[in-house]
Write a protein that holds these residues in place. Structure first.
Motif, PDB file in Angstrom:
ATOM      1  N   ASP A  88      -3.984   4.515 -11.999  1.00  0.00           N
ATOM      2  CA  ASP A  88      -3.923   3.791 -10.731  1.00  0.00           C
ATOM      3  C   ASP A  88      -2.797   2.775 -10.840  1.00  0.00           C
ATOM      4  O   ASP A  88      -2.880   1.806 -11.595  1.00  0.00           O
ATOM      5  N   SER A  90      -1.562   1.120  -8.148  1.00  0.00           N
ATOM      6  CA  SER A  90      -1.498   0.486  -6.832  1.00  0.00           C
ATOM      7  C   SER A  90      -1.602  -1.034  -6.864  1.00  0.00           C
ATOM      8  O   SER A  90      -1.169  -1.695  -5.917  1.00  0.00           O
ATOM      9  N   ALA A 147      -2.264   7.941  -9.036  1.00  0.00           N
ATOM     10  CA  ALA A 147      -2.314   7.365  -7.693  1.00  0.00           C
ATOM     11  C   ALA A 147      -1.298   6.228  -7.645  1.00  0.00           C
ATOM     12  O   ALA A 147      -1.455   5.220  -8.323  1.00  0.00           O
ATOM     13  N   SER A 148      -0.259   6.420  -6.858  1.00  0.00           N
ATOM     14  CA  SER A 148       0.855   5.471  -6.828  1.00  0.00           C
ATOM     15  C   SER A 148       1.102   4.988  -5.404  1.00  0.00           C
ATOM     16  O   SER A 148       0.889   5.738  -4.445  1.00  0.00           O
ATOM     17  N   ASN A 187      -0.076   9.609  -3.277  1.00  0.00           N
ATOM     18  CA  ASN A 187      -0.125   8.258  -2.711  1.00  0.00           C
ATOM     19  C   ASN A 187      -1.512   7.669  -2.923  1.00  0.00           C
ATOM     20  O   ASN A 187      -2.520   8.371  -2.840  1.00  0.00           O
ATOM     21  N   ASP A 188      -1.593   6.368  -3.185  1.00  0.00           N
ATOM     22  CA  ASP A 188      -2.876   5.757  -3.537  1.00  0.00           C
ATOM     23  C   ASP A 188      -3.910   5.836  -2.411  1.00  0.00           C
ATOM     24  O   ASP A 188      -5.106   6.031  -2.674  1.00  0.00           O
ATOM     25  N   ASN A 190      -4.051   8.230  -0.149  1.00  0.00           N
ATOM     26  CA  ASN A 190      -4.473   9.628  -0.137  1.00  0.00           C
ATOM     27  C   ASN A 190      -5.433   9.907  -1.286  1.00  0.00           C
ATOM     28  O   ASN A 190      -6.365  10.717  -1.145  1.00  0.00           O
ATOM     29  N   ALA A 191      -5.217   9.251  -2.424  1.00  0.00           N
ATOM     30  CA  ALA A 191      -6.138   9.404  -3.551  1.00  0.00           C
ATOM     31  C   ALA A 191      -7.532   8.929  -3.156  1.00  0.00           C
ATOM     32  O   ALA A 191      -8.546   9.561  -3.499  1.00  0.00           O
ATOM     33  N   ALA A 349      -9.166   4.778  -6.587  1.00  0.00           N
ATOM     34  CA  ALA A 349      -7.883   5.429  -6.865  1.00  0.00           C
ATOM     35  C   ALA A 349      -7.964   6.276  -8.125  1.00  0.00           C
ATOM     36  O   ALA A 349      -7.397   7.380  -8.190  1.00  0.00           O
ATOM     37  N   GLY A 352      -9.873   9.342  -7.271  1.00  0.00           N
ATOM     38  CA  GLY A 352      -9.025  10.204  -6.460  1.00  0.00           C
ATOM     39  C   GLY A 352      -7.972  10.918  -7.284  1.00  0.00           C
ATOM     40  O   GLY A 352      -7.642  12.081  -7.018  1.00  0.00           O
ATOM     41  N   ALA A 353      -7.434  10.245  -8.301  1.00  0.00           N
ATOM     42  CA  ALA A 353      -6.469  10.886  -9.202  1.00  0.00           C
ATOM     43  C   ALA A 353      -7.127  12.036  -9.948  1.00  0.00           C
ATOM     44  O   ALA A 353      -6.515  13.095 -10.166  1.00  0.00           O
TER      45      ALA A 353
END
Length: 365
Positions: A88, A90, A147-148, A187-188, A190-191, A349, A352-353
């Motif tokens: 993560d 973010s 997640a960026s 994208n974070d 979207n994650a 995040a 999500g990743a």
């Protein structure tokens, strides 16, 4: 469609179908899998044999409930057969990495202060975290999910992430040099949407996830598919103007949603107006509702999940946002809308990743 279906496509589809069923159910028999998937028992047996050889299946013993005939043998997904390395990137003060199981359970977690790192220094810090986690993993690593912040394409190129000084940076390629496994970047925001969707924490096949932290981002899933947009910038709602006379934003315009509801702005206003705590949060919630109303009307969404500090978004903020959407749209559009708060948003995040890697490598979603 641009090409005909080949036998290997059918095999991949069947494999994905059974993995999906096993991922979302604790245990099933081969007969259960055949009934629920519509595949023949012979096909199910072949696919399960392949998954067993890959170490993805665990035997749970015979079914114990009373049924006619020989008790069925129950199987499940071995969610510890592989690890996933999740990053993560973010937060503005630290990068966080974790080793997770296939179901997103965190096995080990580390956090490294950014200390102002940007550009190549920030990439090097992320690569260091990946190598550290890879050394700590005790089983095979399925892949790395990152997640960026920023606008990111399918090749893992960060087209724009100003806070990290990344412009047209092949982040996926750079990080693949740190570890010999697949690396996937998202994208974070979207994650966050992928995590909520994969974990079935929202009803239906479509949802909008709003990540509220130092900025504001949205992740959108429609019909079980992540919507990224032609330019990979879908969900960049932070700079939608909600108040023409609002505060000056970092983008140079006034009244952006980010200025109205991002955590630093909200906390600053709450400190400046301690006697108007509830009204400040209601004003922020209304700004979010104004921004989301046309989105809800256009897409007929029934689920919105907010991820952010609970002390800010619970209560007046969430209630006013939902009420504003319902006031500004037709009842048939928004009467069934549910707006909820994400569980454990600080892990969203990372989860999500992990979900990104599952989708890319095992086609589980």
């Amino acid at each position: 469609m641009t090409s005909k279906s080949l036998p290997e496509h059918n095999r991949r589809h069947n494999r994905s179908l059974l993995l999906q069923l096993l991922f979302h159910t604790d245990e099933l028999s081969r007969a259960d899998l055949a009934r629920q998937s519509g595949l023949t028992r012979a096909t199910v047996s072949d696919v399960i044999a392949e998954l067993t050889a890959d170490g993805l299946i665990v035997e749970h013993g015979q079914r114990t409930d009373a049924r006619v005939g020989k008790p069925a043998q129950l199987i499940g997904l071995d969610d510890r057969a592989y690890h996933v390395i999740a990053l993560d990137l973010s937060a503005d003060d630290a990068f966080t990495g974790a080793i997770t199981t296939l179901r997103g359970e965190i096995v080990h977690r580390i956090s490294q202060p950014i200390a102002g790192a940007r550009g190549d220094e920030a990439v090097a810090l992320a690569a260091t975290i990946i190598r550290d986690l890879a050394r700590r993993s005790t089983v095979r690593v399925l892949g790395v999910g990152v997640a960026s912040p920023g606008i990111i394409d399918h090749a893992g190129v960060v087209r724009e992430a100003p806070n990290l000084g990344w412009h047209d940076l092949d982040l996926g390629g750079r990080l693949r040099r740190a570890i010999d496994v697949p690396v996937h970047i998202v994208n974070d925001a979207n994650a966050a949407a992928l995590a909520v969707h994969t974990e079935r924490r929202a009803p239906g096949q479509s949802l909008l996830t709003i990540a509220i932290e130092h900025g504001v981002g949205a992740g959108l899933i429609i019909g079980d598919a992540l919507v990224e947009g032609d330019g990979f910038s879908a969900g960049e709602i932070g700079h939608v103007i909600v108040d023409d006379d609002g505060e000056l934003c970092a983008c140079g315009r006034r009244g952006c949603l980010e200025v109205a509801i991002a955590v630093p702005s909200l906390r600053r206003r709450l400190a400046a107006e301690p006697g108007d705590h509830e009204q400040v949060l209601r004003d922020a919630g209304r700004s979010l509702g104004v921004a989301l109303s046309p989105v809800v009307a256009a897409l007929n969404l029934n689920a919105i999940v907010l991820a952010g500090p609970a002390d800010l978004i619970e209560g007046p903020f969430l209630d006013t946002a939902l009420a504003t959407i319902r006031t500004r749209t037709l009842p048939d559009v928004s009467s069934a809308l549910q707006m909820t708060i994400a569980a454990h948003p600080e892990q969203l995040a990372l989860r999500g990743a992990t979900a990104l890697v599952l989708a890319a490598e095992l086609r589980i979603s």
